[in-house]
Design a protein around this motif. Structure first.
Motif, mmCIF file in Angstrom:
data_model
loop_
_atom_site.group_PDB
_atom_site.id
_atom_site.type_symbol
_atom_site.label_atom_id
_atom_site.label_comp_id
_atom_site.label_asym_id
_atom_site.label_seq_id
_atom_site.Cartn_x
_atom_site.Cartn_y
_atom_site.Cartn_z
ATOM 1 N N GLU A 180 77.952 26.645 62.400
ATOM 2 C CA GLU A 180 76.954 27.275 61.542
ATOM 3 C C GLU A 180 75.593 27.337 62.221
ATOM 4 O O GLU A 180 74.861 28.319 62.067
ATOM 5 C CB GLU A 180 76.862 26.498 60.231
ATOM 6 C CG GLU A 180 76.498 27.332 59.037
ATOM 7 C CD GLU A 180 75.017 27.332 58.785
ATOM 8 O OE1 GLU A 180 74.575 28.087 57.914
ATOM 9 O OE2 GLU A 180 74.278 26.585 59.463
ATOM 10 N N LEU A 237 74.382 26.706 55.029
ATOM 11 C CA LEU A 237 73.740 25.397 54.934
ATOM 12 C C LEU A 237 72.232 25.570 54.973
ATOM 13 O O LEU A 237 71.693 26.229 55.858
ATOM 14 C CB LEU A 237 74.196 24.517 56.097
ATOM 15 C CG LEU A 237 75.716 24.472 56.309
ATOM 16 C CD1 LEU A 237 76.060 23.582 57.486
ATOM 17 C CD2 LEU A 237 76.414 23.994 55.061
ATOM 18 N N ILE A 283 88.491 20.270 54.857
ATOM 19 C CA ILE A 283 87.071 20.089 55.085
ATOM 20 C C ILE A 283 86.644 18.673 54.744
ATOM 21 O O ILE A 283 85.611 18.196 55.190
ATOM 22 C CB ILE A 283 86.286 21.120 54.245
ATOM 23 C CG1 ILE A 283 84.904 21.333 54.851
ATOM 24 C CG2 ILE A 283 86.191 20.687 52.791
ATOM 25 C CD1 ILE A 283 84.166 22.454 54.190
ATOM 26 N N VAL A 284 87.468 18.000 53.945
ATOM 27 C CA VAL A 284 87.138 16.634 53.557
ATOM 28 C C VAL A 284 87.590 15.696 54.679
ATOM 29 O O VAL A 284 88.480 14.882 54.531
ATOM 30 C CB VAL A 284 87.833 16.238 52.251
ATOM 31 C CG1 VAL A 284 87.274 14.921 51.754
ATOM 32 C CG2 VAL A 284 87.621 17.307 51.211
ATOM 33 N N ALA A 337 84.018 18.677 59.339
ATOM 34 C CA ALA A 337 82.714 19.003 58.762
ATOM 35 C C ALA A 337 81.662 19.125 59.866
ATOM 36 O O ALA A 337 80.829 20.031 59.849
ATOM 37 C CB ALA A 337 82.308 17.951 57.743
ATOM 38 N N THR A 338 81.714 18.226 60.828
ATOM 39 C CA THR A 338 80.726 18.313 61.908
ATOM 40 C C THR A 338 80.935 19.568 62.740
ATOM 41 O O THR A 338 79.975 20.187 63.189
ATOM 42 C CB THR A 338 80.805 17.082 62.841
ATOM 43 O OG1 THR A 338 82.119 16.984 63.367
ATOM 44 C CG2 THR A 338 80.453 15.809 62.107
ATOM 45 N N ILE A 361 82.108 22.451 61.678
ATOM 46 C CA ILE A 361 81.545 23.554 60.910
ATOM 47 C C ILE A 361 80.036 23.569 61.046
ATOM 48 O O ILE A 361 79.411 24.615 61.241
ATOM 49 C CB ILE A 361 81.911 23.419 59.421
ATOM 50 C CG1 ILE A 361 83.403 23.609 59.235
ATOM 51 C CG2 ILE A 361 81.150 24.442 58.590
ATOM 52 C CD1 ILE A 361 83.810 23.623 57.788
ATOM 53 N N SER A 362 79.463 22.388 60.960
ATOM 54 C CA SER A 362 78.021 22.280 61.073
ATOM 55 C C SER A 362 77.550 22.871 62.406
ATOM 56 O O SER A 362 76.575 23.624 62.452
ATOM 57 C CB SER A 362 77.634 20.804 60.968
ATOM 58 O OG SER A 362 76.257 20.677 60.821
ATOM 59 N N ALA A 366 81.307 18.068 50.863
ATOM 60 C CA ALA A 366 82.591 18.537 51.393
ATOM 61 C C ALA A 366 83.641 18.582 50.294
ATOM 62 O O ALA A 366 84.419 19.539 50.190
ATOM 63 C CB ALA A 366 83.041 17.640 52.543
ATOM 64 N N THR A 367 83.645 17.577 49.434
ATOM 65 C CA THR A 367 84.636 17.579 48.359
ATOM 66 C C THR A 367 84.360 18.715 47.369
ATOM 67 O O THR A 367 85.286 19.331 46.853
ATOM 68 C CB THR A 367 84.634 16.245 47.587
ATOM 69 O OG1 THR A 367 83.324 15.995 47.076
ATOM 70 C CG2 THR A 367 85.054 15.097 48.470
ATOM 71 N N ILE A 370 76.725 19.923 55.137
ATOM 72 C CA ILE A 370 78.162 19.806 54.933
ATOM 73 C C ILE A 370 78.665 18.469 55.438
ATOM 74 O O ILE A 370 79.731 18.006 55.050
ATOM 75 C CB ILE A 370 78.881 20.980 55.629
ATOM 76 C CG1 ILE A 370 80.249 21.194 55.012
ATOM 77 C CG2 ILE A 370 78.989 20.758 57.118
ATOM 78 C CD1 ILE A 370 80.921 22.427 55.507
ATOM 79 N N VAL A 371 77.885 17.839 56.315
ATOM 80 C CA VAL A 371 78.307 16.564 56.871
ATOM 81 C C VAL A 371 77.921 15.463 55.875
ATOM 82 O O VAL A 371 77.096 14.619 56.135
ATOM 83 C CB VAL A 371 77.627 16.297 58.224
ATOM 84 C CG1 VAL A 371 78.248 15.092 58.890
ATOM 85 C CG2 VAL A 371 77.744 17.504 59.110
ATOM 86 N N HIS A 378 85.549 14.181 58.166
ATOM 87 C CA HIS A 378 84.235 14.203 58.802
ATOM 88 C C HIS A 378 84.205 15.032 60.082
ATOM 89 O O HIS A 378 83.280 15.802 60.324
ATOM 90 C CB HIS A 378 83.776 12.779 59.088
ATOM 91 C CG HIS A 378 82.360 12.690 59.529
ATOM 92 N ND1 HIS A 378 82.003 12.434 60.830
ATOM 93 C CD2 HIS A 378 81.204 12.852 58.856
ATOM 94 C CE1 HIS A 378 80.695 12.416 60.932
ATOM 95 N NE2 HIS A 378 80.186 12.667 59.750
#
Lengths: 340, 340
Positions: free
Chosen positions: B85, A99, B72-73, B78-79, B81-82, A78-79, A72-73, B75
DNA sequence: TTTCAACACGAAAACGTTTTCGGTTAGCCT
DNA sequence: AGGCTAACCGAAAACGTTTTCGTGTTGAAA
């Protein structure tokens, strides 16, 4: 702490049956206005909301879409998620994201996990490892069970399913054409290893463009990079040793590293070195100079994938096995790293 | 298309009861080895996997974590979430992601949607609108129903819950200190509007650093930007009209725009203008020059948040109402946009 | 031969819904 | 009075599990 109230509790409290409560809340004409209003008032007071899990079990529908992506990174993914989420939201679906971390095993585990009732269908992009092994039995199994899958970007030709892709070959061809029309002759390619499907296609586009213009294919200026983290050395070497006048990179990262190495050597961009990258992300917009890119439009891909999946989920006629492959158009976004 | 097989079907096929099948698969000693093996063989053959929805209903546990974030767009998110997860995966949890899109209404809808049985708990970061309205009744309601929430980054002091944050004030203070020790006197601040909690805290850190070093607070070099898309004009004006020698920006974007505008005017970075940004993302690593940043370590935040949530979910003793606020340490990553 | 324990298995409830079908009551018509 | 039709409501099944409790059979001990 007031726990969530159920139909049963309401029924008991009002001294009616569960069925009556359920029907009242659904405004069934079977129920007299008296009891109907009484139940509705009570339900509102106690903030009754039906339990999704129970509904899912009953309806055999979860109204949930499973998304499985490598990571996701990564701005592009992400888009895509963003796009999926938009239409999912509009249609009353939720998305559950897993993921694979580019690992085959994790992809399998996640898929099997979610396939046991948690989701109605999948949208996914394959992990590198899966593409390398060419082992798609987990996908086939899920499909055989009647769960629709929509694949995007990194797809498998071996699997019959709906797909959303861009024309990687054509887009690469056009990008390289752009460089050629700019007057460039020695166009370097910085790409990934071949088992990544999109990398391979983009390489083919590059080669086709050169051939169509009778330019020589020079293996010395084609870089296939495995380890994305330590790419700067080989790229530096390429720029130092070969007299290239332009670079076509299959992602932003390779492009920005190439630019940095060139600037270090005092090479002027775009005058002496012209650069185009695949994937229009954050980096290209803000690097100095800004980078000309092939825009993939991840949001659009995500939206399209979600639309296709939901359409299939809600199709009454189960057995319409005509799978579609949707091609999202790309466009070249011209910025400072190229001249014209 | 062979649909998923259930206990009932296996039972019918083998002419035993459902209970026997269930117990056999769980290796219950109640069942004779004969039937046990027979059932297990059959189940394996037909690839039986228990239905998650049914299990959720029975156990009143979904093994699913809800994540609600502004977008989510981005960074940083996104990290996070990573990170979430990662530990969710380790502990056998799934994550279901919803985007509020910075909208209060969408945040409420998503929360209520997922609160009706779909998830066991939440990890979330507030939308701008929610922070502006200061309306947190939806959170409180969910908490009252007994669902744990862990908030991160954009948190609400008004809500009693576990939280994971960074010390925004301290980190900003240290960043500005860094500039001061570099010898900078006119340090501009480019920040967001005040209702964004982290923006406000970072502004306070900036002011505190200046005060502690007896530097004047000059409102003319403090920029509070509302519309992130059209920020370049005001930033250009700042650089043109004020004789600043450094910039502290509360995010990467403001920093990179400032750098671009400065370079356009021939201002040398870092010699004439030193720049530090909050949030260590893609842009800072690849812009030219690379940007010195305060690293937030989103992965770590995500991991911590997930750990806290799962710990609470699996605590037998329900009523341990001691909420913790975990502070993730930041560190300054020195790059080319500063001198020392 | 009777009694009891061990063993092997099944019935049923529970989780929270929805929906079909059946039943009761009242009113109306003949 | 007898019968019919609405109107209103409840019982129960169903979705797929797990688990408790009960029950029948067998063998051995008394």
């Amino acid at each position: 702490m007031k726990r969530k109230v159920t139909l049963k509790q309401i029924a008991k409290e009002l001294d009616v049956s569960i069925s009556t409560v359920s029907k009242s809340l659904k405004n069934s004409p079977e129920i007299s206005e008296d009891t109907r209003l009484k139940v509705q008032a009570f339900a509102k007071l106690y903030n009754y909301k039906p339990n999704n899990i129970a509904l899912s079990l009953k309806n055999k529908k979860t109204k949930t879409i499973g998304i499985i992506i490598p990571e996701i990174v990564h701005h592009f993914f992400a888009t895509v998620i963003s796009g999926i989420e938009q239409v999912a939201n509009e249609q009353g679906y939720n998305v559950i994201v897993c993921l694979s971390d580019e690992s085959f095993d994790k992809e399998v585990i996640n898929l099997e996990m979610l396939a046991n009732g948690s989701t109605d269908g999948f949208i996914m992009s394959l992990s590198k490892e899966t593409q390398q092994k060419k082992d798609f039995h987990h996908l086939q199994e899920v499909i055989n069970q009647g769960m629709p899958i929509v694949m995007f970007d990194r797809v498998a030709n071996e699997i019959l399913a709906d797909k959303v892709i861009i024309d990687d070959l054509l887009a690469a061809y056009q990008a390289v054409n752009f460089l050629i029309e700019e007057g460039r002759k020695k166009i370097a390619l910085i790409t990934t290893v071949d088992y990544v499907s999109v990398g391979k296609l983009r390489t083919e586009g590059y080669i086709k463009a050169l051939k169509d213009h009778n330019l020589p294919i020079d293996e010395n200026i084609i870089l296939k990079i495995e380890d994305i983290d330590n790419c700067s050395d080989v790229i530096e070497k390429l720029i130092a040793e070969q007299k290239i006048d332009s670079v076509f990179a299959v992602n932003e990262l390779f492009a920005v590293v190439a630019i940095k190495e060139a600037l270090k050597k005092g090479i002027k961009i775009p005058e002496e070195l012209s650069v185009i990258a695949f994937t229009d992300g954050i980096i290209s917009k803000f690097s100095t100079p800004t980078i000309t890119t092939v825009s993939q439009n991840g949001v659009k891909m995500g939206r399209k994938a979600a639309e296709m999946l939901i359409e299939r989920l809600e199709a009454e006629d189960e057995e319409e096995e005509r799978y579609r492959t949707e091609v999202i158009e790309t466009n070249l976004i011209s910025r400072e790293s190229t001249q014209t």
